[in-house]
Each structure stands twice: as C-alpha cells, then as structure tokens.
Design a protein around this motif. Structure first.
Motif, PDB file in Angstrom:
ATOM      1  N   ARG A 194      40.926  32.819  33.112  1.00 22.96           N
ATOM      2  CA  ARG A 194      40.803  34.192  33.592  1.00 22.96           C
ATOM      3  C   ARG A 194      39.747  34.229  34.699  1.00 22.96           C
ATOM      4  NH1 ARG A 194      40.806  37.376  27.706  1.00 22.96           N
ATOM      5  NH2 ARG A 194      42.872  36.610  27.059  1.00 22.96           N
ATOM      6  N   THR A 195      40.192  33.998  35.913  1.00 22.81           N
ATOM      7  CA  THR A 195      39.292  33.882  37.048  1.00 22.81           C
ATOM      8  C   THR A 195      38.802  35.257  37.483  1.00 22.81           C
ATOM      9  OG1 THR A 195      40.558  31.941  37.745  1.00 22.81           O
ATOM     10  CG2 THR A 195      39.041  32.897  39.346  1.00 22.81           C
ATOM     11  N   ARG A 196      37.513  35.311  37.873  1.00 25.04           N
ATOM     12  CA  ARG A 196      36.900  36.569  38.282  1.00 25.04           C
ATOM     13  C   ARG A 196      36.202  36.388  39.631  1.00 25.04           C
ATOM     14  NH1 ARG A 196      37.438  40.069  34.267  1.00 25.04           N
ATOM     15  NH2 ARG A 196      37.763  39.281  32.153  1.00 25.04           N
ATOM     16  N   THR A 197      35.906  37.547  40.264  1.00 22.79           N
ATOM     17  CA  THR A 197      35.248  37.489  41.570  1.00 22.79           C
ATOM     18  C   THR A 197      33.872  36.833  41.460  1.00 22.79           C
ATOM     19  OG1 THR A 197      34.417  39.744  41.190  1.00 22.79           O
ATOM     20  CG2 THR A 197      36.471  39.510  42.430  1.00 22.79           C
ATOM     21  N   GLU A 198      33.212  36.986  40.281  1.00 21.49           N
ATOM     22  CA  GLU A 198      31.906  36.348  40.103  1.00 21.49           C
ATOM     23  C   GLU A 198      32.001  34.829  40.211  1.00 21.49           C
ATOM     24  OE1 GLU A 198      33.153  38.659  38.226  1.00 21.49           O
ATOM     25  OE2 GLU A 198      31.753  40.347  38.262  1.00 21.49           O
ATOM     26  N   ASP A 199      33.099  34.242  39.722  1.00 15.50           N
ATOM     27  CA  ASP A 199      33.291  32.793  39.843  1.00 15.50           C
ATOM     28  C   ASP A 199      33.341  32.376  41.309  1.00 15.50           C
ATOM     29  OD1 ASP A 199      33.465  32.680  37.051  1.00 15.50           O
ATOM     30  OD2 ASP A 199      35.642  32.979  37.081  1.00 15.50           O
ATOM     31  N   ASN A 253      39.640  42.593  45.000  1.00 13.99           N
ATOM     32  CA  ASN A 253      39.068  42.697  43.655  1.00 13.99           C
ATOM     33  C   ASN A 253      39.991  43.493  42.728  1.00 13.99           C
ATOM     34  OD1 ASN A 253      36.855  41.364  44.730  1.00 13.99           O
ATOM     35  ND2 ASN A 253      35.641  43.242  44.980  1.00 13.99           N
ATOM     36  N   GLY A 254      40.169  42.959  41.513  1.00 15.94           N
ATOM     37  CA  GLY A 254      41.056  43.598  40.540  1.00 15.94           C
ATOM     38  C   GLY A 254      42.509  43.253  40.743  1.00 15.94           C
ATOM     39  N   LEU A 285      42.953  38.015  39.642  1.00 20.95           N
ATOM     40  CA  LEU A 285      41.507  38.240  39.607  1.00 20.95           C
ATOM     41  C   LEU A 285      41.162  39.417  38.697  1.00 20.95           C
ATOM     42  CD1 LEU A 285      40.048  37.902  43.234  1.00 20.95           C
ATOM     43  CD2 LEU A 285      39.744  36.353  41.303  1.00 20.95           C
ATOM     44  N   ASP A 286      40.073  39.255  37.942  1.00 17.21           N
ATOM     45  CA  ASP A 286      39.435  40.337  37.190  1.00 17.21           C
ATOM     46  C   ASP A 286      40.387  41.018  36.210  1.00 17.21           C
ATOM     47  OD1 ASP A 286      37.090  39.900  38.703  1.00 17.21           O
ATOM     48  OD2 ASP A 286      37.832  41.234  40.285  1.00 17.21           O
ATOM     49  N   GLN A 287      41.278  40.264  35.608  1.00 15.50           N
ATOM     50  CA  GLN A 287      42.176  40.804  34.604  1.00 15.50           C
ATOM     51  C   GLN A 287      42.127  39.897  33.362  1.00 15.50           C
ATOM     52  OE1 GLN A 287      46.121  41.927  35.998  1.00 15.50           O
ATOM     53  NE2 GLN A 287      45.369  42.193  38.106  1.00 15.50           N
ATOM     54  N   ASN A 288      42.655  40.412  32.257  1.00 15.94           N
ATOM     55  CA  ASN A 288      42.623  39.660  30.993  1.00 15.94           C
ATOM     56  C   ASN A 288      43.804  38.707  30.889  1.00 15.94           C
ATOM     57  OD1 ASN A 288      40.263  40.940  30.077  1.00 15.94           O
ATOM     58  ND2 ASN A 288      41.454  42.696  29.328  1.00 15.94           N
TER      59      ASN A 288
END
Length: 313
Positions: A194-199, A253-254, A285-288
C-alpha cells in the motif's frame, strides 16, 4: 534409757505383791544393772581420757569424721559432676562450632558475601572484552594474510578499474537487461504494498540526480522509465501529467503515481488508458489497497510476484 525405764515399770507391776525383801533385791538388781550400763556407757570415755573435754573432742571427732568424709565425697562428687558437665559443654560447643564452621564454609563456597553484583558485572565485561579482543586479533591477522596474498597476485585490485556508471536518458525502457552500474536500489516492495505519498517523499530526500522507476517480474525489469528526482514530489491535477524528456509523469495524491509515453491518461484510480500498451506503469496511492498496472498487466492489487522498484543514480 527411756525404753529401759518403761520396761522396769512394766516388770515392777507384777512383783508389787511380793515381799519387801524380794522388792529390795529387785531394786538392788536394777541399780546394779543401771550401774553396769553406766559403766559400759562411760567406758570409752575412761579409755580416751579422764578429761570430759577430751571425751567431747573424741565424740566431736567421731561425729564429724563421717561428715568430713561425706563432705569430701560430696565435693568430689560435685567436682566430678562439674567436670562431666564441662566436658559435655565442651563437646557441645565443639559440635556447635564445627557445625557453624561447616555451615559458614558451605555458605562461603556458595556465595561469598565479599562478591557483589557489580563485581560480577565487571568480571563479565572483562571476559567479553577479552573475547572481543581475541576475535579482533584473529580477524586482523586473517585480513593481513589475505592482503599479502592479494598483493602478491599479478592482477591486484589496484590494476582493476571500477566499471563506469550507466547513463540512461529520460525515456521509457522495456525488458531492461543491462546491469545498473552506479544505480542504487532504494525502494523494493511487492505490488500488493500500500504505497503512499510519504514513501515517495522519503525516497526523494535520498535521490539527488536521476531516478529510475520500474516494474520487475522474476528479477527482470519488465518496464521502466528514467527522469529527474523531482518526479517523486509532483502534485499533478487529475489526468494532467507533466513531461520530462520523452516521458509523461504524474503523481496525484489519493489517486496514483506513474508514467506514460503519451499525455493522455485516465485516472479512475490507476491509469486505465490504452490497456494493451506495455509502456505504461501505474501505482495506487494513499488507498487501502496495492496495485495497479505494469505494462499491459493490470489488477495487481494483491500480487506478490510483481515488484515496485526505484533506483537512484
């Protein structure tokens, strides 16, 4: 003497009726008997001496002799008992002392009171330091031996020049087979991650020059693209990628992050434009959920074979 007088009185009762002559004879006999008794009683006094004081001395000595003997025996008895009691006390004291000594020796051998936890800790550290020192010396000796052997070889490390870093243009690469010399792998996760913008922001803090974003299958890079490190911090609007070199990049994002050979993308979440194209990559990005696309292969939400990879130059 008292018993004798009673006996005389008892005898005198039946003879009271006798004649006066018989009575005088009887009285004379009684007197004679008393005289004899007195003589008999006083005989030892005559033998010991005529002085009454001597008689008292003899009687006193005779009377006190047993007392002296008894006293002597009593003192001896008390003395013997005292000695016996002292011997018993000595034996008990000896036994108690021996028991105490044995107990003290056992306690001393188990945990001497002079040893403290700090002393044990210091001893442990000393042992550990000794072990580390011995290991360090062995490693140093081995390394020196290896260095000597390498220096003796005709082809030493000083004569071998490192391979130059691979320079890659800002474009899309398919089935990349070359070794990425000079490139550092900084991100490696399965597509189910679950990749995120913070990564991406953290990776951007590591990379200063170019970056390579790729999708790998069975340790082979299936599709990849190269661009500047700033592509990791983009904030593009929906379906509006930015171009760097020959590649169109987006990070919304999102929604999703990825690249395309054309400016036309369709971010339902990941890019669903031109489903047959092998030159597109899109990560949710930014999802479960993980996923989403590697070339023409899609729906990689829970896939652990396909991997997301980022290299820094």
């Amino acid at each position: 003497m008292f018993r004798f007088l009673i006996l005389v009185n008892l005898i005198s009762i039946p003879v009271s009726c006798q004649t006066t002559e018989d009575a005088s004879i009887f009285i004379h006999e009684i007197g004679t008997s008393q005289s004899w008794q007195q003589d008999t009683t006083e005989q030892p006094l005559i033998e010991l001496g005529t002085d009454t004081a001597a008689t008292h001395v003899w009687q006193q000595e005779t009377t006190e002799q047993p007392l002296l003997e008894l006293g002597t025996n009593t003192d001896a008895t008390h003395s013997w008992q005292g000695q016996t009691t002292d011997e018993i006390l000595v034996e008990r004291n000896f036994t108690s002392t021996a028991t105490t000594t044995t107990t003290a020796a056992a306690t001393s051998s188990t945990c001497p009171p002079s040893i403290t936890p700090d002393m044990l800790e210091a001893a442990k550290r000393e042992i550990i330091d000794s072990i580390y020192l011995a290991i360090s010396r062995q490693v140093t000796d081995r390394l020196e031996a290896i260095e000597e052997r390498l220096s003796a070889l005709s082809c030493s490390s000083s004569s071998v020049s490192p391979l130059p870093p691979i320079q890659l243009a800002w474009q899309i690469y398919e089935n990349l087979q070359i070794k990425l010399n000079g490139w550092l792998l900084v991100f490696d996760q399965p597509y189910s991650h679950r990749t995120r913008t913070e990564d991406l922001n953290q990776i951007a803090g590591i990379c200063r020059n170019d970056v390579l974003v790729a999708a790998s299958f069975n340790k082979t890079i299936s599709v990849a693209a190269v661009g500047p490190a700033k592509i990791l911090t983009l904030n593009t609007t929906w379906n509006r990628p930015e171009q760097f070199g020959q590649v169109y990049w987006y990070r919304t994002n999102g929604k999703s992050f990825g690249f395309s050979p054309l400016s036309t993308i369709r971010q339902t979440s990941g890019d669903n434009e031109d489903l047959s194209s092998s030159l597109r990559l899109s990560w949710i990005l930014d999802q479960n959920t993980g996923g989403y696309r590697a070339g023409a292969t899609r729906l990689l939400t829970n896939d652990s074979i396909w991997r997301k990879m980022i290299y820094c130059n």
